[in-house]
Scaffold this motif. Structure first.
Motif, PDB file in Angstrom:
ATOM      1  N   HIS A 203     -17.825  23.540 -28.305  1.00  0.00           N
ATOM      2  CA  HIS A 203     -16.422  23.848 -28.542  1.00  0.00           C
ATOM      3  C   HIS A 203     -15.698  23.841 -27.200  1.00  0.00           C
ATOM      4  O   HIS A 203     -16.218  24.342 -26.192  1.00  0.00           O
ATOM      5  N   SER A 204     -14.497  23.276 -27.174  1.00  0.00           N
ATOM      6  CA  SER A 204     -13.791  23.076 -25.899  1.00  0.00           C
ATOM      7  C   SER A 204     -13.452  24.382 -25.192  1.00  0.00           C
ATOM      8  O   SER A 204     -13.252  24.393 -23.977  1.00  0.00           O
ATOM      9  N   ASP A 205     -13.400  25.487 -25.939  1.00  0.00           N
ATOM     10  CA  ASP A 205     -13.018  26.764 -25.340  1.00  0.00           C
ATOM     11  C   ASP A 205     -14.212  27.674 -25.054  1.00  0.00           C
ATOM     12  O   ASP A 205     -14.036  28.862 -24.805  1.00  0.00           O
ATOM     13  N   CYS A 206     -15.438  27.132 -25.094  1.00  0.00           N
ATOM     14  CA  CYS A 206     -16.613  28.007 -25.045  1.00  0.00           C
ATOM     15  C   CYS A 206     -17.685  27.443 -24.123  1.00  0.00           C
ATOM     16  O   CYS A 206     -17.849  26.224 -24.004  1.00  0.00           O
ATOM     17  N   ILE A 207     -18.422  28.342 -23.486  1.00  0.00           N
ATOM     18  CA  ILE A 207     -19.534  27.936 -22.632  1.00  0.00           C
ATOM     19  C   ILE A 207     -20.778  28.792 -22.911  1.00  0.00           C
ATOM     20  O   ILE A 207     -21.689  28.886 -22.107  1.00  0.00           O
ATOM     21  N   GLN A 208     -20.821  29.397 -24.093  1.00  0.00           N
ATOM     22  CA  GLN A 208     -21.961  30.214 -24.478  1.00  0.00           C
ATOM     23  C   GLN A 208     -23.165  29.350 -24.839  1.00  0.00           C
ATOM     24  O   GLN A 208     -23.038  28.159 -25.141  1.00  0.00           O
ATOM     25  N   ASP A 209     -24.365  29.964 -24.822  1.00  0.00           N
ATOM     26  CA  ASP A 209     -25.557  29.267 -25.295  1.00  0.00           C
ATOM     27  C   ASP A 209     -25.420  28.929 -26.769  1.00  0.00           C
ATOM     28  O   ASP A 209     -24.903  29.726 -27.564  1.00  0.00           O
ATOM     29  N   SER A 210     -25.904  27.754 -27.105  1.00  0.00           N
ATOM     30  CA  SER A 210     -25.865  27.313 -28.491  1.00  0.00           C
ATOM     31  C   SER A 210     -27.274  27.059 -28.991  1.00  0.00           C
ATOM     32  O   SER A 210     -28.102  26.489 -28.282  1.00  0.00           O
ATOM     33  N   PHE A 211     -27.534  27.464 -30.222  1.00  0.00           N
ATOM     34  CA  PHE A 211     -28.823  27.227 -30.863  1.00  0.00           C
ATOM     35  C   PHE A 211     -28.690  26.343 -32.102  1.00  0.00           C
ATOM     36  O   PHE A 211     -29.694  25.911 -32.653  1.00  0.00           O
ATOM     37  N   TYR A 212     -27.465  26.074 -32.532  1.00  0.00           N
ATOM     38  CA  TYR A 212     -27.257  25.495 -33.856  1.00  0.00           C
ATOM     39  C   TYR A 212     -26.618  24.114 -33.816  1.00  0.00           C
ATOM     40  O   TYR A 212     -25.726  23.847 -33.012  1.00  0.00           O
ATOM     41  N   THR A 213     -27.071  23.270 -34.722  1.00  0.00           N
ATOM     42  CA  THR A 213     -26.450  21.963 -34.916  1.00  0.00           C
ATOM     43  C   THR A 213     -25.312  22.112 -35.914  1.00  0.00           C
ATOM     44  O   THR A 213     -25.482  22.674 -37.004  1.00  0.00           O
ATOM     45  N   TYR A 214     -24.180  21.601 -35.557  1.00  0.00           N
ATOM     46  CA  TYR A 214     -22.952  21.728 -36.359  1.00  0.00           C
ATOM     47  C   TYR A 214     -22.571  20.353 -36.888  1.00  0.00           C
ATOM     48  O   TYR A 214     -22.553  19.378 -36.142  1.00  0.00           O
ATOM     49  N   ARG A 215     -22.287  20.286 -38.186  1.00  0.00           N
ATOM     50  CA  ARG A 215     -21.850  19.040 -38.810  1.00  0.00           C
ATOM     51  C   ARG A 215     -20.374  19.168 -39.181  1.00  0.00           C
ATOM     52  O   ARG A 215     -19.969  20.170 -39.774  1.00  0.00           O
ATOM     53  N   TYR A 216     -19.613  18.138 -38.846  1.00  0.00           N
ATOM     54  CA  TYR A 216     -18.201  18.147 -39.208  1.00  0.00           C
ATOM     55  C   TYR A 216     -17.735  16.718 -39.448  1.00  0.00           C
ATOM     56  O   TYR A 216     -18.406  15.745 -39.081  1.00  0.00           O
ATOM     57  N   TYR A 217     -16.571  16.598 -40.070  1.00  0.00           N
ATOM     58  CA  TYR A 217     -15.959  15.299 -40.336  1.00  0.00           C
ATOM     59  C   TYR A 217     -14.623  15.234 -39.605  1.00  0.00           C
ATOM     60  O   TYR A 217     -14.000  16.269 -39.333  1.00  0.00           O
ATOM     61  N   SER A 218     -14.207  14.031 -39.307  1.00  0.00           N
ATOM     62  CA  SER A 218     -12.900  13.828 -38.684  1.00  0.00           C
ATOM     63  C   SER A 218     -11.962  13.227 -39.719  1.00  0.00           C
ATOM     64  O   SER A 218     -12.193  12.123 -40.227  1.00  0.00           O
ATOM     65  N   VAL A 219     -10.912  13.971 -40.061  1.00  0.00           N
ATOM     66  CA  VAL A 219      -9.925  13.514 -41.037  1.00  0.00           C
ATOM     67  C   VAL A 219      -8.553  13.585 -40.377  1.00  0.00           C
ATOM     68  O   VAL A 219      -8.058  14.665 -40.072  1.00  0.00           O
ATOM     69  N   GLY A 220      -7.977  12.426 -40.113  1.00  0.00           N
ATOM     70  CA  GLY A 220      -6.682  12.401 -39.441  1.00  0.00           C
ATOM     71  C   GLY A 220      -6.726  13.053 -38.080  1.00  0.00           C
ATOM     72  O   GLY A 220      -5.742  13.674 -37.655  1.00  0.00           O
ATOM     73  N   GLY A 221      -7.863  12.945 -37.391  1.00  0.00           N
ATOM     74  CA  GLY A 221      -8.000  13.545 -36.063  1.00  0.00           C
ATOM     75  C   GLY A 221      -8.300  15.029 -36.078  1.00  0.00           C
ATOM     76  O   GLY A 221      -8.418  15.639 -35.010  1.00  0.00           O
ATOM     77  N   GLN A 222      -8.438  15.632 -37.262  1.00  0.00           N
ATOM     78  CA  GLN A 222      -8.711  17.069 -37.365  1.00  0.00           C
ATOM     79  C   GLN A 222     -10.193  17.327 -37.600  1.00  0.00           C
ATOM     80  O   GLN A 222     -10.877  16.583 -38.304  1.00  0.00           O
ATOM     81  N   GLU A 223     -10.685  18.401 -37.027  1.00  0.00           N
ATOM     82  CA  GLU A 223     -12.064  18.836 -37.241  1.00  0.00           C
ATOM     83  C   GLU A 223     -12.181  19.486 -38.607  1.00  0.00           C
ATOM     84  O   GLU A 223     -11.496  20.467 -38.905  1.00  0.00           O
ATOM     85  N   CYS A 224     -13.076  18.956 -39.433  1.00  0.00           N
ATOM     86  CA  CYS A 224     -13.256  19.460 -40.787  1.00  0.00           C
ATOM     87  C   CYS A 224     -14.726  19.821 -40.995  1.00  0.00           C
ATOM     88  O   CYS A 224     -15.569  18.913 -41.128  1.00  0.00           O
ATOM     89  N   PRO A 225     -15.068  21.099 -41.018  1.00  0.00           N
ATOM     90  CA  PRO A 225     -16.475  21.487 -41.133  1.00  0.00           C
ATOM     91  C   PRO A 225     -17.097  20.994 -42.439  1.00  0.00           C
ATOM     92  O   PRO A 225     -16.431  20.935 -43.482  1.00  0.00           O
ATOM     93  N   ALA A 226     -18.362  20.641 -42.373  1.00  0.00           N
ATOM     94  CA  ALA A 226     -19.102  20.303 -43.592  1.00  0.00           C
ATOM     95  C   ALA A 226     -19.279  21.570 -44.418  1.00  0.00           C
ATOM     96  O   ALA A 226     -19.573  22.637 -43.885  1.00  0.00           O
ATOM     97  N   LEU A 227     -19.104  21.431 -45.715  1.00  0.00           N
ATOM     98  CA  LEU A 227     -19.361  22.542 -46.621  1.00  0.00           C
ATOM     99  C   LEU A 227     -20.864  22.766 -46.744  1.00  0.00           C
ATOM    100  O   LEU A 227     -21.672  21.869 -46.493  1.00  0.00           O
ATOM    101  N   TYR A 228     -21.240  23.948 -47.166  1.00  0.00           N
ATOM    102  CA  TYR A 228     -22.659  24.292 -47.258  1.00  0.00           C
ATOM    103  C   TYR A 228     -23.430  23.318 -48.142  1.00  0.00           C
ATOM    104  O   TYR A 228     -24.577  22.988 -47.861  1.00  0.00           O
ATOM    105  N   PHE A 229     -22.797  22.834 -49.222  1.00  0.00           N
ATOM    106  CA  PHE A 229     -23.510  21.951 -50.144  1.00  0.00           C
ATOM    107  C   PHE A 229     -23.397  20.479 -49.761  1.00  0.00           C
ATOM    108  O   PHE A 229     -23.787  19.605 -50.540  1.00  0.00           O
ATOM    109  N   ASP A 230     -22.904  20.191 -48.568  1.00  0.00           N
ATOM    110  CA  ASP A 230     -22.899  18.812 -48.081  1.00  0.00           C
ATOM    111  C   ASP A 230     -24.336  18.276 -48.134  1.00  0.00           C
ATOM    112  O   ASP A 230     -25.287  19.044 -47.944  1.00  0.00           O
ATOM    113  N   PRO A 231     -24.526  16.969 -48.400  1.00  0.00           N
ATOM    114  CA  PRO A 231     -25.892  16.437 -48.498  1.00  0.00           C
ATOM    115  C   PRO A 231     -26.733  16.808 -47.287  1.00  0.00           C
ATOM    116  O   PRO A 231     -26.301  16.641 -46.142  1.00  0.00           O
TER     117      PRO A 231
END
Length: 374
Positions: A203-231
């Motif tokens: 995340h552009s505003d953060c420098i903390q340690d990360s342990f997790y893989t994040y899935r998101y989609y780009s819609v019109g240039g906006q960050e759109c998180p994957a829903l839990y039931f995403d494939p």
């Protein structure tokens, strides 16, 4: 043992007049003298799992120049653990299209391995490779969690029987922050060593340690998180994608790893699937129709809206999850592929009746190793 070593080092430096500081063990060279190890290297994307593998390869190049005295320490039978072989999944070849065929590629570079690299599809293929290359003593299995469950026991048997060392840099947690699959769980159970790696939160505003893989989609240039039931499984490259039907990945910390729709999945979607499995698909059909044509009237919208928190900047990002196309298709795939609550007949019927995106459904089914005749 580690705390004692840190304490002793601190006392020693203090006795020499240095201020008290915490001394950590360095990241040393790979130890090729220890036989029979099964080393699990875990961490999110960008944490350096594959680069860790490349370092093992480079260390091996150095040790192979040593004398026969060293060979006696690194050999068990025909296998010398300084001989390193890299294995990747044949399903993941799209990630490496821009590199030479023999490249062990990581962020920032690659190593060329010549004949010491292969792509396989199953644990049976690995057994064949081990038989074909008996001189190889260290085997690096990239993304081992992507293979069948039998892989964990093929690795264990080979390491116990022949003293082979296996290193598997892999994702253990999926984008849902769940154990990736039963293969990942078995790899944890049978490992002898675990090396956890972290990355900076992307995340552009953060420098903390990360342990997790994040899935998101780009819609019109906006960050759109994957829903839990995403494939769960979507095969594709690591490149940035602007197609709103194709996901992007990065690594995030707790605070910036957005995962809307988990409550909805278990509170609403799965019960609708269970009802359909009992012969009552009407309510599921109704919800799927709303997801496809009028999401603001759906149960999903109400549930995700309830996840917002007043005054927090991430609330709008969470709502962006509903802008991603194929919500109905994703929900139906979840019930069919992962939960086995929808029969193939009902799957096809709902897809046709609700005019779902067949191309998307076929692609995601293929990712999961499933096919349907339409």
């Amino acid at each position: 043992m580690g705390n004692r070593a840190e304490y002793d080092s601190g006392d020693f430096l203090k006795s020499l007049g240095f201020p008290e500081i915490r001394v950590h063990q360095s990241n040393g060279h790979f130890d090729f003298t220890k036989a029979g190890r099964r080393i699990l290297v875990i961490g999110p994307m960008g944490s350096g799992k594959t680069e860790y593998s490349a370092k093992i390869w480079r260390d091996a190049r150095v040790t192979l120049e040593k004398s026969d005295i060293v060979a006696e320490q690194t050999r068990t039978g025909d296998a010398d653990r300084r001989n390193v072989f890299f294995v990747r999944s044949a399903l993941d070849e799209k990630r490496f299209e821009e590199y030479p065929e023999d490249a062990l590629a990581y962020r920032g570079g690659y190593e060329r391995l010549g004949n010491n690299i292969a792509s396989i599809r199953s644990s049976f293929d690995l057994e064949q490779l081990i038989s074909d290359f008996p001189q190889m003593g260290t085997w690096i299995i990239d993304e081992a969690s992507f293979f069948d469950e039998r892989m964990a026991y093929v690795i264990k048997n080979a390491s116990d029987k022949w003293g082979l060392v296996f290193v598997y840099p892999t994702l253990i947690l999926n984008f849902r922050r769940d154990i990736f699959n039963s293969t990942a769980r078995l790899l944890i159970e049978t490992a002898t060593d675990v090396f956890p790696l972290t990355a900076y939160c992307e995340h552009s505003d953060c420098i903390q340690d990360s342990f997790y893989t994040y899935r998101y989609y780009s819609v019109g240039g906006q960050e759109c998180p994957a829903l839990y039931f995403d494939p769960l499984i979507i095969i594709g490259g690591d490149q940035k994608k602007e197609d709103p039907r194709e996901p992007n990945y990065c690594t995030r910390c707790d605070h910036h790893h957005y995962l809307p729709g988990k409550v909805y999945t278990y509170f609403t979607l799965k019960p609708l699937g269970e009802s359909a499995a009992k012969g009552n698909p009407a309510l599921l059909r109704q919800e799927l129709e709303l997801l496809g044509n009028n999401v603001k009237e759906s149960e999903l919208y109400s549930s995700v809206l309830g996840e917002q928190e007043d005054g927090l900047s991430h609330s709008q990002v969470i709502m962006n999850a509903l802008k991603v196309p194929c919500l109905a298709e994703k929900a139906l795939l979840y019930l069919f592929v992962e939960q086995n609550l929808v029969s193939s007949g009902l799957f096809k019927q709902l897809a046709e009746d609700l005019n779902m995106d067949r191309e998307y459904l076929i692609s995601r089914l293929a990712d999961s190793g499933r096919t349907l005749r339409w």
